[in-house]
Design a protein around this motif. Sequence first.
Motif, short mmCIF file in Angstrom:
data_model
loop_
_atom_site.label_atom_id
_atom_site.label_comp_id
_atom_site.label_asym_id
_atom_site.label_seq_id
_atom_site.Cartn_x
_atom_site.Cartn_y
_atom_site.Cartn_z
N GLN A 92 7.83 -3.17 9.72
CA GLN A 92 6.46 -2.89 10.19
C GLN A 92 5.65 -2.12 9.14
OE1 GLN A 92 7.39 -0.99 13.99
NE2 GLN A 92 7.12 -2.95 15.04
N GLN A 93 5.83 -2.54 7.87
CA GLN A 93 5.09 -2.00 6.73
C GLN A 93 5.32 -0.51 6.47
OE1 GLN A 93 1.05 -3.96 7.68
NE2 GLN A 93 1.23 -4.16 5.47
N LYS A 94 6.49 0.00 6.88
CA LYS A 94 6.80 1.42 6.66
C LYS A 94 8.08 1.55 5.84
CE LYS A 94 4.59 3.02 10.91
NZ LYS A 94 4.79 3.68 12.23
N GLN A 95 7.97 2.25 4.72
CA GLN A 95 9.13 2.41 3.84
C GLN A 95 10.28 3.11 4.55
OE1 GLN A 95 8.69 4.97 0.37
NE2 GLN A 95 10.12 3.71 -0.79
N GLU A 96 9.96 4.10 5.39
CA GLU A 96 11.05 4.83 6.06
C GLU A 96 11.87 3.90 6.96
OE1 GLU A 96 7.18 6.12 8.30
OE2 GLU A 96 7.76 5.51 6.27
N VAL A 133 6.78 -0.73 -1.00
CA VAL A 133 6.18 -0.09 -2.18
C VAL A 133 7.22 -0.08 -3.30
CG1 VAL A 133 4.56 1.37 -0.88
CG2 VAL A 133 6.86 2.23 -1.38
N GLU A 134 6.80 0.29 -4.51
CA GLU A 134 7.70 0.23 -5.67
C GLU A 134 8.64 1.42 -5.78
OE1 GLU A 134 5.52 -0.34 -9.30
OE2 GLU A 134 5.69 -2.52 -9.15
N ASP A 158 10.64 -11.11 -3.60
CA ASP A 158 9.18 -11.04 -3.58
C ASP A 158 8.61 -9.87 -4.37
OD1 ASP A 158 6.45 -11.42 -2.87
OD2 ASP A 158 6.71 -10.03 -1.20
N ARG A 159 9.12 -8.65 -4.15
CA ARG A 159 8.58 -7.48 -4.82
C ARG A 159 9.67 -6.70 -5.55
NH1 ARG A 159 4.39 -4.81 -0.39
NH2 ARG A 159 3.18 -6.70 0.06
N ALA A 160 9.28 -6.07 -6.65
CA ALA A 160 10.21 -5.29 -7.45
C ALA A 160 10.21 -3.82 -7.01
CB ALA A 160 9.83 -5.39 -8.92
N VAL A 161 11.16 -3.07 -7.56
CA VAL A 161 11.20 -1.62 -7.36
C VAL A 161 11.09 -0.94 -8.72
CG1 VAL A 161 12.57 -1.73 -5.24
CG2 VAL A 161 13.73 -1.57 -7.46
N GLY A 177 0.37 1.21 -3.81
CA GLY A 177 1.71 1.45 -4.32
C GLY A 177 2.63 0.25 -4.32
N SER A 178 2.16 -0.87 -3.78
CA SER A 178 3.00 -2.07 -3.74
C SER A 178 2.92 -2.81 -5.07
CB SER A 178 2.59 -3.00 -2.60
OG SER A 178 1.32 -3.58 -2.85
N ALA A 179 4.01 -3.50 -5.41
CA ALA A 179 4.06 -4.22 -6.68
C ALA A 179 2.94 -5.26 -6.82
CB ALA A 179 5.43 -4.87 -6.86
N PRO A 180 2.67 -6.10 -5.79
CA PRO A 180 1.61 -7.08 -5.98
C PRO A 180 0.23 -6.46 -6.15
CG PRO A 180 2.47 -7.17 -3.73
CD PRO A 180 3.39 -6.30 -4.53
N ALA A 181 -0.04 -5.38 -5.43
CA ALA A 181 -1.35 -4.72 -5.57
C ALA A 181 -1.52 -4.15 -6.98
CB ALA A 181 -1.50 -3.62 -4.53
N ILE A 182 -0.48 -3.51 -7.49
CA ILE A 182 -0.54 -2.92 -8.82
C ILE A 182 -0.71 -4.00 -9.89
CG2 ILE A 182 0.81 -1.67 -10.56
CD1 ILE A 182 2.15 -0.19 -8.12
N ASP A 183 0.12 -5.04 -9.81
CA ASP A 183 0.13 -6.05 -10.87
C ASP A 183 -1.03 -7.03 -10.78
OD1 ASP A 183 2.38 -4.88 -11.86
OD2 ASP A 183 3.78 -6.40 -11.15
N ARG A 184 -1.44 -7.39 -9.58
CA ARG A 184 -2.58 -8.31 -9.45
C ARG A 184 -3.87 -7.66 -9.95
NH1 ARG A 184 -0.79 -10.92 -3.55
NH2 ARG A 184 0.87 -12.22 -4.44
#
Length: 321
Positions: free
Chosen positions: A69-73, A96-97, A118-121, A169-176
Amino acid sequence: MTTSRRTIVTTLAASALAAGFPLSALAQKKLVLGFSQIGAESEWRTANTESIKAAAAAAGIELKFSDAQQKQENQIKAIRSFIAQKVDVIAFSPVVESGWEPVLREAKAAKIPVILTDRAVNVKDDSLWVAFMGSDFLEEGRRAGRWLVEKMKDAKGDVNIVELQGTVGSAPAIDRKKGFEEVIKADPKFKIVRSQTGDFTRAKGKEVMEAFLKAEGKKINVLYAHNDDMAIGAIQAIEEAGLKPAKDITIISIDAVKGAFEAMIAGKLNVTVECSPLLGPQLMSAVKDLKAGKTLPKRIVTEESVFPMEVAAKEFPNRKY
């Protein structure tokens, strides 16, 4: 495809061995995969989840699935649960990364290999994960930028751009963002006048676009959205403001989901850059090869295209998501 699956020297099995994961032990029993999904924030994510569930069933792999549900915890709790259940392999799409090192060290200590999808760390020790499969987000941003530069090459005066960013803080947001800016900075007429997160959701995309329109009004020439869902929400805001999307404001987005093609066919979206969510078969293949001790790339890049509105009607019947 930007990188061939077979041209990367580092291999999945080699990484697993270096990290101390017992490949021979994995080969002795039925495979159980623990997968932590980000959530269901978009058409893309829903298609990604369906692909993984269907592929696991088809491959005969027992899937323990968790929605964060979009929560890292929630993802960290799920990974710890998978460790406690002694699954054979853990895979997850990180929301998030950063912030993953402690739980990934726990997985490594338990000798459970981790695959990123899909996303990196962002971790200092890359042996904490054995493979990353997914899109090249930087290249997606560059493709969006190249399309715009070509589209607006004859434009006179400033080209004012508003940007709907993905989850902070997510990889796609940062890189796009980075890839797009890398391309447009070569021409000073391209100016990002507003940039704010829409959290990859349609509702937030509409809400933030409404704020952009109130602040900038008819000065906006281009909308660059980090995903199709935010773009579709923004299109609603643009129409409610009495403007014509894709005409008064050029709209660029990323993902290439069916909703984007429908918007292009309706003349409301100019272009979408593909980011395929259909990673399920690729993931199950990697998991099985890991179990068998076979070699796979550490980095697997998916093959993708760019679809302008002119080809939308022709391509739409071919879309699987």
